[in-house]
Design an enzyme around this catalytic site. Structure first.
Site, PDB file in Angstrom:
ATOM      1  N   LYS A   1       2.150   4.703   1.664  1.00 16.06           N
ATOM      2  CA  LYS A   1       2.268   5.228   3.024  1.00 16.06           C
ATOM      3  C   LYS A   1       1.911   6.710   2.965  1.00 16.06           C
ATOM      4  CE  LYS A   1       5.438   5.343   6.948  1.00 16.06           C
ATOM      5  NZ  LYS A   1       4.894   6.559   7.459  1.00 16.06           N
TER       6      LYS A   1
ATOM      7  N   GLU B   1       0.847  -1.201   0.000  1.00 10.84           N
ATOM      8  CA  GLU B   1       0.000   0.000   0.000  1.00 10.84           C
ATOM      9  C   GLU B   1       0.870   1.234   0.000  1.00 10.84           C
ATOM     10  OE1 GLU B   1      -2.270  -0.065   3.593  1.00 10.84           O
ATOM     11  OE2 GLU B   1      -3.021  -2.078   3.180  1.00 10.84           O
TER      12      GLU B   1
ATOM     13  N   CYS C   1       9.141  50.109   7.684  1.00 15.37           N
ATOM     14  CA  CYS C   1       9.695  49.187   6.696  1.00 15.37           C
ATOM     15  C   CYS C   1       8.553  48.633   5.835  1.00 15.37           C
ATOM     16  CB  CYS C   1      10.431  48.079   7.448  1.00 15.37           C
ATOM     17  SG  CYS C   1      11.133  46.824   6.378  1.00 15.37           S
TER      18      CYS C   1
ATOM     19  N   CYS D   1      18.684  46.192   6.510  1.00 17.05           N
ATOM     20  CA  CYS D   1      17.445  45.747   5.881  1.00 17.05           C
ATOM     21  C   CYS D   1      17.454  46.112   4.391  1.00 17.05           C
ATOM     22  CB  CYS D   1      16.255  46.392   6.573  1.00 17.05           C
ATOM     23  SG  CYS D   1      14.703  46.004   5.763  1.00 17.05           S
TER      24      CYS D   1
ATOM     25  N   ASP E   1       1.226  10.462   3.919  1.00 15.13           N
ATOM     26  CA  ASP E   1       1.946  11.365   4.808  1.00 15.13           C
ATOM     27  C   ASP E   1       0.959  12.344   5.431  1.00 15.13           C
ATOM     28  OD1 ASP E   1       3.939  12.658   6.079  1.00 15.13           O
ATOM     29  OD2 ASP E   1       4.760  13.640   4.302  1.00 15.13           O
TER      30      ASP E   1
ATOM     31  N   CYS F   1      14.539  48.825   3.800  1.00 18.15           N
ATOM     32  CA  CYS F   1      14.490  50.178   4.358  1.00 18.15           C
ATOM     33  C   CYS F   1      15.835  50.652   4.890  1.00 18.15           C
ATOM     34  CB  CYS F   1      13.424  50.265   5.448  1.00 18.15           C
ATOM     35  SG  CYS F   1      13.861  49.390   6.954  1.00 18.15           S
TER      36      CYS F   1
ATOM     37  N   LYS G   1      10.502   3.669   3.350  1.00 18.00           N
ATOM     38  CA  LYS G   1      10.341   5.116   3.142  1.00 18.00           C
ATOM     39  C   LYS G   1      11.159   5.571   1.946  1.00 18.00           C
ATOM     40  CE  LYS G   1      10.032   7.621   6.942  1.00 18.00           C
ATOM     41  NZ  LYS G   1       9.190   8.705   7.451  1.00 18.00           N
TER      42      LYS G   1
ATOM     43  N   TYR H   1      -6.866   0.216   8.063  1.00 18.54           N
ATOM     44  CA  TYR H   1      -6.666  -0.831   9.074  1.00 18.54           C
ATOM     45  C   TYR H   1      -7.900  -0.931   9.967  1.00 18.54           C
ATOM     46  CZ  TYR H   1      -3.960  -3.280  12.773  1.00 18.54           C
ATOM     47  OH  TYR H   1      -3.477  -4.170  13.692  1.00 18.54           O
TER      48      TYR H   1
ATOM     49  N   CYS I   1      14.435  43.138  11.081  1.00 21.15           N
ATOM     50  CA  CYS I   1      14.505  44.566  10.849  1.00 21.15           C
ATOM     51  C   CYS I   1      13.631  45.200  11.932  1.00 21.15           C
ATOM     52  CB  CYS I   1      13.954  44.916   9.466  1.00 21.15           C
ATOM     53  SG  CYS I   1      13.648  46.679   9.311  1.00 21.15           S
TER      54      CYS I   1
HETATM   55  S1  IVH Z   1      -0.738   0.430   8.867  1.00 20.45           S
HETATM   56  C1  IVH Z   1      -0.023  -1.390  13.308  1.00 20.45           C
HETATM   57  N1  IVH Z   1      -0.843   1.531   6.519  1.00 20.45           N
HETATM   58  O1  IVH Z   1       2.483   5.454   9.042  1.00 20.45           O
HETATM   59  C2  IVH Z   1       0.303  -0.322  12.340  1.00 20.45           C
HETATM   60  N2  IVH Z   1       0.013   2.837   8.298  1.00 20.45           N
HETATM   61  O2  IVH Z   1       5.105   5.115  10.354  1.00 20.45           O
HETATM   62  C3  IVH Z   1      -0.797  -0.039  11.400  1.00 20.45           C
HETATM   63  N3  IVH Z   1       0.599   5.139   7.656  1.00 20.45           N
HETATM   64  O3  IVH Z   1       1.376   4.467  12.197  1.00 20.45           O
HETATM   65  C4  IVH Z   1      -0.458   1.020  10.442  1.00 20.45           C
HETATM   66  N4  IVH Z   1       0.037   4.957   5.546  1.00 20.45           N
HETATM   67  O4  IVH Z   1       0.144   6.468  10.873  1.00 20.45           O
HETATM   68  C5  IVH Z   1      -0.500   1.695   7.807  1.00 20.45           C
HETATM   69  N5  IVH Z   1      -1.069   2.376   4.376  1.00 20.45           N
HETATM   70  C6  IVH Z   1      -0.722   2.540   5.648  1.00 20.45           C
HETATM   71  C7  IVH Z   1      -0.200   3.761   6.134  1.00 20.45           C
HETATM   72  C8  IVH Z   1       0.154   3.868   7.470  1.00 20.45           C
HETATM   73  C9  IVH Z   1       0.513   5.766   6.484  1.00 20.45           C
HETATM   74  C10 IVH Z   1       1.131   5.768   8.875  1.00 20.45           C
HETATM   75  C11 IVH Z   1       0.464   5.316  10.141  1.00 20.45           C
HETATM   76  C12 IVH Z   1       1.523   4.521  10.837  1.00 20.45           C
HETATM   77  C13 IVH Z   1       2.748   5.228  10.403  1.00 20.45           C
HETATM   78  C14 IVH Z   1       3.960   4.393  10.609  1.00 20.45           C
END
Ligand code: IVH
Length: 682
Positions: free
Chosen positions: A115, A113, A430, A406, A117, A409, A312, A226, A424
């Protein structure tokens, strides 16, 4: 409509709105126009206001916000909110796979999946209704941000379909898509506020706002990944996500089942390059064991599950030539060095500038003109320079030093002890600082002159029509009519025209006139004393009740006011020591602005509780104890700490003191529940 008909109409509208929300946000297949949708929602809100008794507890109108959270209640997570073990190394992803294969000698399927942000959230549903949303906090307990989470459109308040467990928690990430982020930052700049550095900060700041209506405006999104609960009806993680989707949750469209490590790397590599095409930020890929039975066998370490790992992405870097350094003076007078670079492709955009943050960062990099530098783009919008290639430095290249004066000014810059930033100090002379002050003064939370915006203010300043905030009140229609300017298009902004046509001018002057009736606490915020934000201004206004009393207060007296510490007190004293500020205030007074609190103007939201005395006891679901007391006062009521014959109601929360209950009973004082209290002030 009679009451029965109203009730039915509310149910029908709620149902239709829910369905259209689902079509729009989950299926991306709107069936009606935005206008039609807005009309339905408006009607629902109107009816609910008129007939609060028929409002459904999970009404879709909650997406619009309205409730205030004064203090976020700390809630213990039913299941600790663990994180994932993170790695930047492909090797460790391989190790993860080998280790799992060793522990479980069966065929193993993985789910890859994105991740996301953003900010982690855990949302509990009971009987298909959103019951509570809690942030991660320290993993054991987090903040109850339910009211704010309810405003997020793609989080269902009531589940669709069937087959969901009576109670479960779903976790995900609250994110701010690029579009919403840009819109929000544009608005902030317009209002004289600091823009957010990245969408994650913006999302996390938004979740902790007190006014849910404001949260609704920010257009947050949520991606769920989840599900937790007892006896869940799934065999695999993949299945659980499909079920979540069918119940109306927004799950990711980019999920892959992988059978081996090379398929995993295919997913990783695809998204490493395609990530900039997504409408939101991701910072890696999460790899999870699909079978829930296998997950159970693998179990957890103290911090994270053994069945998942996060890979990451490295922040992207590029090497380019440093051309020169500009020094920008911000609206607060802070001076930021910015590097001009030879254009280079980085993370999906052409980069020409990079921030150097402050004098310390500049000194540490020890840059010379013509240096070859390494630029990095992390989650932030503005890339940064992280290193210099000394090998390629031209001999005798001139060192680039921080300026002493500055650039706007000419005033010598100062640096406060222990701070990295040069300022400044010429606050009232200014240009960017004056424009900043003007922009702040007219902003929505201050004097709310919404027909004026930052660009118009800038133009009026550049034309010499206003030099300080008091000059606004001398503007005439003749001066304004016909003014205008065209901002040429840049790479990231379209062309923008501003013009002062008749109607605009009329509105501007009306707005200026109207601002004269704005209460003292907002005027105090608007005049722009450093560190006096909205809340502090309210406290000061409540405590001192007039500008003259505030002006004559000494350091110790200032500190007697609630929430006023050394830094704020010093800043207030410094502000009033400047004769130019006093002069501006006197001119504003002459124009008729409010510089004292009037009785009855004490920030009342309503007078619905006028003449009532409450004793609040126990714990409340939607308020902290201080919060409920403040709400009582906000609506004109009074608080007392013990029950007496003067008490109107004993406001009983969970675990109300037994003594109070006894005394109320013996005096015949009625009890009122939290929800009945809320109805009183609706
Ligand atoms: S699963 C038991 N899936 O990244 C852990 N987390 O650095 C279940 N996050 O704690 C987390 N995308 O806040 C999961 N597709 C994804 C995610 C994800 C972002 C975050 C989440 C997690 C943190 C870990």
């Amino acid at each position: 409509m009679n009451k029965e008909e109203v009730k039915k109409r509310i149910t029908d509208l709620s149902e239709q709105i829910r369905r259209h929300n689902y079509n729009y946000y989950i299926l991306s297949q709107p069936a009606i126009s935005d206008f039609e949708f807005d009309m339905m929602l408006e009607e629902l809100i109107r009816l609910e206001k008129e007939f609060p008794e028929f409002m459904e507890p999970d009404s879709p109108s909650q997406h619009v916000g309205g409730d205030i959270t004064r203090k976020f209640r700390q809630v213990r997570h039913k299941y600790p909110m663990l994180s994932l073990s993170n790695t930047y190394s492909e090797e460790e992803v391989r190790d993860f796979e080998t280790k799992i294969q060793k522990l479980i000698s069966e065929k193993i399927e993985y789910v890859c999946e994105l991740k996301f942000d953003g900010v982690a959230i855990g949302i509990t549903y009971k009987n298909g209704i959103l019951a509570q949303a809690v942030t991660r906090g320290d993993g054991i307990q987090g903040d109850d941000v339910t009211t704010n989470v309810r405003t997020i459109h793609n989080i269902p308040l009531r589940l669709h379909g069937t087959g969901y467990p009576m109670e479960f928690e779903i976790r995900g990430e609250i994110i701010l898509p690029h579009k919403s982020f840009e819109r929000l930052n544009d608005m902030r700049l317009e209002e004289g506020e600091e823009p957010f550095a990245n969408p994650r900060n913006a999302a996390s700041g938004s979740l902790k706002m007190q006014d849910s209506r404001e949260v609704a405006k920010r257009r947050l999104d949520c991606l769920l990944y989840y599900i937790l609960g007892d006896n869940l009806p799934f065999k695999t993680h993949y299945e659980s996500l499909a079920a979540a989707k069918s119940w109306g949750f927004n799950t990711s469209n980019y999920i892959a089942k992988c059978e081996n490590i090379s398929e995993i790397f295919e997913f990783i590599n695809t998204w490493n390059s395609a990530r900039y095409e997504l409408p939101f930020n991701i910072d890696g890929v999460v790899i999870k064991v699909n079978s829930l039975r296998q997950q159970e066998i693998l179990g957890y370490t103290a911090k994270s599950p053994r069945w998942a790992i996060a890979y990451k992405f490295k922040a992207e870097q590029a090497s380019t030539k440093l051309i020169s350094i500009d020094f920008q003076v911000g609206r607060t007078g802070a001076v930021t060095p910015v590097a001009n670079l030879a254009p280079v492709q980085l993370a999906g955009t052409t980069v020409k500038r990079a921030t150097l943050h402050n004098a310390d960062v500049l000194a540490a990099l020890d840059l010379r003109s013509g240096d070859r530098v390494l630029v990095e783009k992390g989650g932030e919008i503005i890339p940064k320079i992280i290193g210099v290639d000394l090998q390629q430095r031209i001999p005798d290249a001139r060192p680039l030093e921080f300026i002493k004066q500055c650039p706007e000014c000419g005033t010598p810059l100062i640096r406060n002890e222990g701070e990295a930033v040069f300022y400044c100090p010429n606050e009232s002379g200014c240009p960017p600082q004056i424009k900043g002050k003007l922009g702040h003064f007219i902003s929505r939370k201050a004097m709310d002159m919404d027909s004026l915006g930052y660009e118009k203010i800038e133009l009026l300043y550049d034309k010499g029509l206003i030099k300080d905030i008091a000059d606004l009140y001398d503007l005439t229609a003749d001066q304004l009519l016909g003014l205008g300017k065209v901002y040429a298009a840049t790479e990231d902004k379209k062309e923008k025209k501003i013009s002062f046509r008749e109607k605009t001018v009329e509105n501007i002057l009306k707005g200026i006139e109207k601002s004269k009736s704005i209460g003292f606490e907002r005027v105090l915020y608007a005049i722009g004393i450093r560190y006096v934000g909205e809340t502090v201004a309210k406290k000061l206004a409540d405590h001192f009740s007039s500008i003259d009393k505030l002006m004559s207060a000494n350091f110790d007296e200032l500190k007697e006011a609630e929430e006023i510490g050394d830094k704020i007190a010093q800043s207030i004293i410094k502000f009033f020591r400047d004769q130019k500020n006093i002069e501006i205030i006197r001119r504003l007074e002459e124009k008729g602005l409010q510089f004292e609190m009037h009785e009855g103007q004490k920030n009342l939201k309503s007078e619905k509780l006028k003449g009532m005395v409450f004793v609040a006891s126990g714990a409340f679901e939607h308020f902290s104890r201080d919060g409920i007391k403040k709400t009582i006062e906000d609506h004109g009521g009074k608080n007392a700490s013990s029950v007496s014959s003067k008490t109107t109601y004993l406001l009983a929360g969970e675990n109300t003191g037994p003594e109070k209950l006894k005394r109320a009973k013996s005096l015949g004082i009625p009890l009122i529940s939290e929800s009945d209290f809320q109805k009183l002030i609706m």
